[in-house]
Design an enzyme around this catalytic site. Sequence first.
Site, PDB file in Angstrom:
ATOM      1  N   GLN A  83      51.219 -12.024 -17.812  1.00 56.20           N
ATOM      2  CA  GLN A  83      49.999 -11.395 -17.284  1.00 56.20           C
ATOM      3  C   GLN A  83      50.155 -10.987 -15.821  1.00 56.20           C
ATOM      4  O   GLN A  83      49.193 -11.012 -15.045  1.00 56.20           O
ATOM      5  CB  GLN A  83      48.796 -12.320 -17.471  1.00 56.20           C
ATOM      6  CG  GLN A  83      48.303 -12.378 -18.906  1.00 56.20           C
ATOM      7  CD  GLN A  83      47.794 -11.021 -19.404  1.00 56.20           C
ATOM      8  OE1 GLN A  83      47.342 -10.182 -18.632  1.00 56.20           O
ATOM      9  NE2 GLN A  83      47.854 -10.807 -20.709  1.00 56.20           N
ATOM     10  N   SER A  84      51.344 -10.581 -15.442  1.00 61.94           N
ATOM     11  CA  SER A  84      51.595 -10.205 -14.050  1.00 61.94           C
ATOM     12  C   SER A  84      50.815  -8.944 -13.643  1.00 61.94           C
ATOM     13  O   SER A  84      50.967  -7.884 -14.263  1.00 61.94           O
ATOM     14  CB  SER A  84      53.098  -9.955 -13.891  1.00 61.94           C
ATOM     15  OG  SER A  84      53.364  -9.289 -12.684  1.00 61.94           O
ATOM     16  N   ASN A  85      50.019  -9.076 -12.592  1.00 61.93           N
ATOM     17  CA  ASN A  85      49.363  -7.891 -12.009  1.00 61.93           C
ATOM     18  C   ASN A  85      50.389  -7.006 -11.320  1.00 61.93           C
ATOM     19  O   ASN A  85      50.267  -5.783 -11.307  1.00 61.93           O
ATOM     20  CB  ASN A  85      48.322  -8.321 -10.971  1.00 61.93           C
ATOM     21  CG  ASN A  85      47.232  -9.151 -11.585  1.00 61.93           C
ATOM     22  OD1 ASN A  85      46.499  -8.680 -12.446  1.00 61.93           O
ATOM     23  ND2 ASN A  85      47.116 -10.406 -11.162  1.00 61.93           N
TER      24      ASN A  85
END
Length: 338
Positions: A83-85
């Site tokens: 879920q890396s921005n």
Amino acid sequence: MPDPLSRFPRFQLAHLPTPLTEMVRLRAALTERMEPPPPRLFIKRDDCTGLAGGGNKTRKLEFLIGDALAKGCDTVVTTGALQSNHARQTAAAAATAGLRCVLVLFDSVPYEGHAYRGSGNLLLDRILGADIRIEPADADAGAVFARVMAEIEAGGSRPYLVPVGGSNAVGSLGYVGAYLEIADGLDALRIGAARIVHASSSGGTQAGLVTGRQLRGRGPSVTGVNVYRSDTDAMAASIHALACKTAALLGISAPAADAVTLDGRYLGERYGIPTAEMRMAVELVARQEGVLLDPVYTGKGMAGFIAQVLAGDHADVEALVFLHTGGMPGLFAYDGEF
Ligand SMILES: Cc1ncc(COP(=O)(O)O)c(C=O)c1O
């Protein structure tokens, strides 16, 4: 002063300056719970940088993509958690610049929410056209990157590796610029002593802010809220080392080690795992200010900010600025928490 960042290659991505607004209703809510009242509370809206959902990586990526283009690269490779921005913003930046993007995402957060492995940032990465490679948590990262870079080169392309979080000296230049923008914004409001509080993880944001203060010679101090590592002292040391490299790139003297203040009390069990304080902070700020935070970074950062304010930790300043570093798409991956 002349723009100290103008000599670095830069690819314009961000809508700047981002708004600096006062959180009057949040302050009123906290004032009911403490005596004497807190300093004035502001929020710097770097969630509004404008690139595919916004966030702090946009400012870093202006310099990183600028560097990639200056070096003649055609493919951007980066990494992060599922879920890396940062991965999502890198995919968007690459699309804007006409570059290919390969995301190496490690399944490293033991979170079992039903949407975690399909929605939120991961959904946006797919829509943005990134080539996504998912690796198990225990994969040998060095070997994985060597393989991916060799594969890209064998196909006749030129890869540019962006480190996790975009946190090297080039990326940190984006937050040197942000510091100058915040300090000028506070000056325009005639605010004297102030402090910036923000969620800190791979460290480029804090390193850039601290270097910005060193460059300017005066202005708000900086407190990071650690949302990343259990060893807060070691993390502060690595942020200081990065600030020194950023200062060297700018040709200025290195900031002192004690310019890096990192609060390790709000991480909870570990990176990416929700805390009760995070949930309360996300809901409080949404309901008082109409501002959406995120579960992994700014929610924990705001939990720290609120607890520090209530404890009177910032009684020495006239104003506090919470730096909203983005991440809102992560809410959808953690939908069961709210
Ligand atoms: C929304 C958000 N806030 C804060 C951070 C932390 O920034 P840094 O990695 O520069 O410490 C990140 C980094 O991934 C992020 O995505």
